[in-house]
Scaffold this motif. Structure first.
Motif, PDB file in Angstrom:
ATOM      1  N   LYS A  32       0.827  -1.246  -0.113  1.00 31.01           N
ATOM      2  CA  LYS A  32       0.005   0.050  -0.060  1.00 31.01           C
ATOM      3  C   LYS A  32       0.936   1.136   0.007  1.00 31.01           C
ATOM      4  CE  LYS A  32      -0.633   0.546   5.077  1.00 31.01           C
ATOM      5  NZ  LYS A  32      -1.733   0.491   6.133  1.00 31.01           N
ATOM      6  N   GLU A  33       2.198   1.112   0.423  1.00 33.51           N
ATOM      7  CA  GLU A  33       3.024   2.381   0.529  1.00 33.51           C
ATOM      8  C   GLU A  33       3.410   2.710  -0.815  1.00 33.51           C
ATOM      9  OE1 GLU A  33       3.398   4.068   3.135  1.00 33.51           O
ATOM     10  OE2 GLU A  33       2.572   2.391   4.553  1.00 33.51           O
ATOM     11  N   VAL A 124       7.520  -4.969  -7.457  1.00 33.37           N
ATOM     12  CA  VAL A 124       6.539  -4.811  -6.261  1.00 33.37           C
ATOM     13  C   VAL A 124       5.414  -3.704  -6.990  1.00 33.37           C
ATOM     14  CG1 VAL A 124       6.032  -3.681  -4.058  1.00 33.37           C
ATOM     15  CG2 VAL A 124       8.035  -5.154  -4.476  1.00 33.37           C
ATOM     16  N   GLU A 125       4.325  -3.943  -6.872  1.00 33.61           N
ATOM     17  CA  GLU A 125       3.313  -2.933  -7.316  1.00 33.61           C
ATOM     18  C   GLU A 125       2.808  -2.009  -6.087  1.00 33.61           C
ATOM     19  OE1 GLU A 125      -0.219  -4.723  -9.276  1.00 33.61           O
ATOM     20  OE2 GLU A 125       1.034  -6.743  -9.284  1.00 33.61           O
ATOM     21  N   THR A 126       3.639  -0.747  -5.910  1.00 33.28           N
ATOM     22  CA  THR A 126       3.382   0.017  -4.822  1.00 33.28           C
ATOM     23  C   THR A 126       2.028   0.970  -4.993  1.00 33.28           C
ATOM     24  OG1 THR A 126       4.582   1.617  -6.125  1.00 33.28           O
ATOM     25  CG2 THR A 126       5.909   0.409  -4.577  1.00 33.28           C
ATOM     26  N   GLY A 127       1.588   1.462  -3.754  1.00 27.85           N
ATOM     27  CA  GLY A 127       0.438   2.150  -3.677  1.00 27.85           C
ATOM     28  C   GLY A 127      -0.766   1.192  -4.090  1.00 27.85           C
ATOM     29  N   THR A 128      -0.854   0.090  -3.711  1.00 28.57           N
ATOM     30  CA  THR A 128      -1.803  -0.909  -4.315  1.00 28.57           C
ATOM     31  C   THR A 128      -2.152  -1.573  -2.833  1.00 28.57           C
ATOM     32  OG1 THR A 128      -0.830  -1.317  -6.215  1.00 28.57           O
ATOM     33  CG2 THR A 128      -2.466  -2.653  -5.614  1.00 28.57           C
ATOM     34  N   GLU A 129      -3.504  -1.361  -2.666  1.00 26.41           N
ATOM     35  CA  GLU A 129      -3.916  -1.882  -1.195  1.00 26.41           C
ATOM     36  C   GLU A 129      -4.833  -2.940  -1.478  1.00 26.41           C
ATOM     37  OE1 GLU A 129      -5.655   0.166   2.876  1.00 26.41           O
ATOM     38  OE2 GLU A 129      -5.729   1.150   0.982  1.00 26.41           O
ATOM     39  N   LEU A 130      -4.905  -4.057  -0.370  1.00 25.38           N
ATOM     40  CA  LEU A 130      -5.774  -5.120  -0.555  1.00 25.38           C
ATOM     41  C   LEU A 130      -7.275  -4.531   0.229  1.00 25.38           C
ATOM     42  CD1 LEU A 130      -6.838  -8.223  -0.912  1.00 25.38           C
ATOM     43  CD2 LEU A 130      -5.712  -8.509   1.319  1.00 25.38           C
ATOM     44  N   VAL A 131      -8.177  -4.519  -0.386  1.00 24.29           N
ATOM     45  CA  VAL A 131      -9.485  -3.988   0.323  1.00 24.29           C
ATOM     46  C   VAL A 131     -10.166  -5.038   0.709  1.00 24.29           C
ATOM     47  CG1 VAL A 131      -9.090  -1.751  -0.482  1.00 24.29           C
ATOM     48  CG2 VAL A 131     -10.386  -3.337  -1.731  1.00 24.29           C
ATOM     49  N   GLY A 132     -10.457  -6.234   0.166  1.00 22.46           N
ATOM     50  CA  GLY A 132     -11.195  -7.261   0.422  1.00 22.46           C
ATOM     51  C   GLY A 132     -10.925  -8.609  -0.309  1.00 22.46           C
ATOM     52  N   PHE A 133     -11.466  -9.566   0.135  1.00 22.08           N
ATOM     53  CA  PHE A 133     -11.356 -11.008  -0.611  1.00 22.08           C
ATOM     54  C   PHE A 133     -12.237 -11.774  -0.021  1.00 22.08           C
ATOM     55  CE2 PHE A 133      -8.464 -11.530   3.066  1.00 22.08           C
ATOM     56  CZ  PHE A 133      -8.919 -12.683   3.509  1.00 22.08           C
ATOM     57  N   GLU A 134     -12.771 -13.005  -1.109  1.00 17.32           N
ATOM     58  CA  GLU A 134     -13.531 -13.966  -0.780  1.00 17.32           C
ATOM     59  C   GLU A 134     -12.752 -15.231  -1.186  1.00 17.32           C
ATOM     60  OE1 GLU A 134     -15.317 -11.815  -3.028  1.00 17.32           O
ATOM     61  OE2 GLU A 134     -15.061 -10.316  -1.317  1.00 17.32           O
ATOM     62  N   GLN A 135     -13.001 -16.321  -0.655  1.00 13.85           N
ATOM     63  CA  GLN A 135     -12.330 -17.606  -1.138  1.00 13.85           C
ATOM     64  C   GLN A 135     -13.197 -18.801  -1.232  1.00 13.85           C
ATOM     65  OE1 GLN A 135      -9.402 -19.810   1.333  1.00 13.85           O
ATOM     66  NE2 GLN A 135     -10.007 -18.371   2.899  1.00 13.85           N
ATOM     67  N   ASP A 136     -13.076 -19.536  -1.773  1.00 18.22           N
ATOM     68  CA  ASP A 136     -13.807 -20.709  -2.278  1.00 18.22           C
ATOM     69  C   ASP A 136     -12.724 -22.067  -2.476  1.00 18.22           C
ATOM     70  OD1 ASP A 136     -12.878 -20.850  -4.929  1.00 18.22           O
ATOM     71  OD2 ASP A 136     -14.540 -19.679  -5.501  1.00 18.22           O
ATOM     72  N   GLU A 137     -13.264 -23.113  -2.766  1.00 19.09           N
ATOM     73  CA  GLU A 137     -12.655 -24.380  -2.876  1.00 19.09           C
ATOM     74  C   GLU A 137     -11.564 -24.177  -3.978  1.00 19.09           C
ATOM     75  OE1 GLU A 137     -14.887 -27.764  -3.461  1.00 19.09           O
ATOM     76  OE2 GLU A 137     -15.847 -27.619  -1.485  1.00 19.09           O
ATOM     77  N   ASP A 138     -11.573 -23.441  -4.843  1.00 13.40           N
ATOM     78  CA  ASP A 138     -10.834 -23.249  -6.017  1.00 13.40           C
ATOM     79  C   ASP A 138      -9.921 -22.199  -6.139  1.00 13.40           C
ATOM     80  OD1 ASP A 138     -12.073 -25.543  -7.142  1.00 13.40           O
ATOM     81  OD2 ASP A 138     -13.608 -24.348  -7.900  1.00 13.40           O
ATOM     82  N   GLY A 139      -9.875 -21.277  -5.234  1.00 14.12           N
ATOM     83  CA  GLY A 139      -9.171 -19.800  -5.368  1.00 14.12           C
ATOM     84  C   GLY A 139      -9.633 -18.946  -4.468  1.00 14.12           C
ATOM     85  N   VAL A 140      -8.938 -17.666  -4.745  1.00  8.38           N
ATOM     86  CA  VAL A 140      -9.335 -16.263  -3.669  1.00  8.38           C
ATOM     87  C   VAL A 140      -9.616 -15.192  -4.747  1.00  8.38           C
ATOM     88  CG1 VAL A 140      -8.710 -14.965  -1.954  1.00  8.38           C
ATOM     89  CG2 VAL A 140      -7.740 -17.225  -2.034  1.00  8.38           C
ATOM     90  N   ALA A 141     -10.795 -14.583  -4.700  1.00  8.64           N
ATOM     91  CA  ALA A 141     -10.958 -13.461  -5.416  1.00  8.64           C
ATOM     92  C   ALA A 141     -10.790 -12.240  -4.504  1.00  8.64           C
ATOM     93  CB  ALA A 141     -12.743 -13.242  -5.741  1.00  8.64           C
ATOM     94  N   ALA A 142      -9.888 -11.487  -4.980  1.00  9.01           N
ATOM     95  CA  ALA A 142      -9.421 -10.194  -4.055  1.00  9.01           C
ATOM     96  C   ALA A 142      -9.684  -9.075  -4.736  1.00  9.01           C
ATOM     97  CB  ALA A 142      -7.780 -10.443  -3.922  1.00  9.01           C
TER      98      ALA A 142
END
Length: 466
Positions: A32-33, A124-142
């Motif tokens: 996020k920095e 590195v992708e700077t200035g990029t923040e994780l704001v949410g995610f959901e996961q299931d059996e096959d992967g993670v949607a972020a």
């Protein structure tokens, strides 16, 4: 689809990214920095972490940009009242090539890892923040946010290496048990000092003030225990230092970084929830006593990287369960060690802090079927030593592969070891096979080649062919 999303670009996240990149695993690293953090922070690299950096192809750069810890010189005003060392110097040996802690500012460690990642085509992708995610059996949607714009990405796995205050653990809903000590404060700053030699770590007591030269730079790390006023500028620091030490002959300037910390001693009870993992300070926060925090995080990443790569290539997914099973007990033990060192308020450091004795011998991936195991057992760190063909074992291990050592025996795909010193170091009899995991720990010790794959993750294709 990107295989792994790494949240956080400190030493933990970068170590994981480099390890994945050299294995050909597609990976995004976000932070996020907007700019990369400055500051010496965790400046001590323990021997086991140096071995990790050897494997990652970075040990020469680490040693070129740091230094050994200097001897300590304590003063009363301008008078030297004591001299000594933080820890006993240990000569390198056949089995331990890097036995002593190495001092290198954390910003430099991160820079070297970023440079290494770039060699594999990553960034590195700077200035990029994780704001949410959901996961299931096959992967993670972020959901990621950059410049106010959201991006939806899908990955196989997500790793939170975003520190004690990062969002990943909070979004998982995993508690962070422990305490913040309000009775202890330490100001730490990186400054330049005129009139003071760089051959010693200089200390004054009452209050405790230290100036430690940072190897590979022209700066000192200034530490002030429990300052009784706000100190935020170089002028304030210089005036306080002169007042409390009586050393008006020294000139402080060039402030590049300053922080005030209170010891945090916290740890989560889960390192994995489904396809989301926690590593480094996101899972365990240490006081800086003993120089354990950054090193433990790096080794979290080193433990997890090869397992993610193996599962993505078809190994049983249950292999990922061993990450928490192996690393949680280690982190808990190291956290206790950090607490004990903090309580003792001592500068002296012993062998335990060097992390060479960390073992997974009680973990799910350790198989040792000898009737009478020797002093080195499955789950232990695989020592260095001479092969007998002009190579050293660490030369053989270096890289993303697993390695089978055949001590005085023939085994397809194995490295034959004939040097008596290696037999002594590993404490094995002729005919013994030792499977060394990609992270430099012993997986299997046996005389039966059929047992090498007994833990489910090893195949001959994953090993080095001699």
């Amino acid at each position: 689809m990107t295989n792994v999303l790494v949240v956080g670009a400190g030493p933990t996240g970068l170590t994981l990214a480099v390890d994945l990149a050299r294995r050909g695993v597609s990976c995004r690293v976000i932070d996020k920095e907007v700019t990369f953090p400055a500051g010496s922070r965790g400046r001590g690299m323990q021997p086991r972490t140096q071995e990790v950096f050897d494997d990652l192809g970075l040990i020469e750069a680490v040693h070129a940009h740091g230094s050994v810890y200097p001897p300590i010189r304590a003063y009363q005003g301008g008078e030297v009242v004591w001299e000594g060392t933080m820890s006993e110097y240990v000569e390198p040996s056949a089995d331990v090539p890097y036995p002593n802690p190495w001092m290198i500012p954390q910003w430099r460690t991160a820079q070297l890892l970023r440079d290494r990642l770039a060699e594999f085509g990553g960034a590195v992708e700077t200035g990029t923040e994780l704001v949410g995610f959901e996961q299931d059996e096959d992967g993670v949607a972020a959901t990621l946010r950059r410049d106010g714009v959201n991006e939806r990405v899908r990955v196989a796995y997500l790793v939170g290496a975003d520190g004690g205050k990062g969002p990943t653990r909070r979004m998982l809903g995993v508690p962070f048990d422990g305490e913040t000590r309000d009775d202890i404060r330490m100001l730490i700053a990186d400054v330049r000092v005129e009139g003071l030699d760089r051959d010693h770590w200089h200390l004054w007591r009452e209050p405790m003030i230290g100036l430690c030269p940072l190897g590979g730079t022209d700066s000192f790390q200034l530490t002030i225990a429990d300052p009784d006023r706000e100190l935020s500028t170089i002028e304030q620091l210089a005036a306080y230092f002169a007042e409390r030490t009586g050393r008006t002959d020294l000139g402080l300037s060039g402030l590049t970084w300053l922080t005030v910390w209170r010891p945090n001693v916290r740890m989560t009870s889960r390192f994995q929830v489904g396809r989301v993992f926690l590593a480094g300070d996101a899972a365990h926060v240490h006081p800086p006593s003993g120089g354990q925090g950054m090193n433990t995080g790096v080794q979290d990443a080193y433990n997890l990287g090869w397992k993610l790569a193996a599962v993505l290539r078809g190994a049983p997914e249950v292999l990922l369960d061993s990450y928490e099973q192996e690393r949680l007990p280690v982190a808990a033990h190291v956290l206790g060690l950090s607490e004990r060192l903090l309580a003792r308020r001592t500068m002296h450091r012993g062998h335990e802090e060097r992390q060479l004795g960390i073992t997974y011998q009680d973990g799910p991936l350790a198989v040792d079927d000898r009737p009478s195991p020797g002093s080195v057992v499955a789950g232990d760190r695989a020592p260095d030593g001479p092969c007998g063909d002009g190579r050293r074992l660490f030369d053989v291990f270096r890289g993303p592969h697993a390695t089978v050592l055949a001590f005085g025996a023939e085994c397809e795909g194995a490295v034959r070891v004939t040097d008596p010193e290696a037999f002594r170091i590993y404490d094995v009899e002729p005919g013994t096979l030792v499977l060394v995991r990609p992270d430099g720990y012993i997986g299997v010790i046996t005389r039966d080649a059929g047992r090498l794959g007994s833990t489910g993750w090893y195949s001959r294709d994953a090993a080095m062919v001699s």
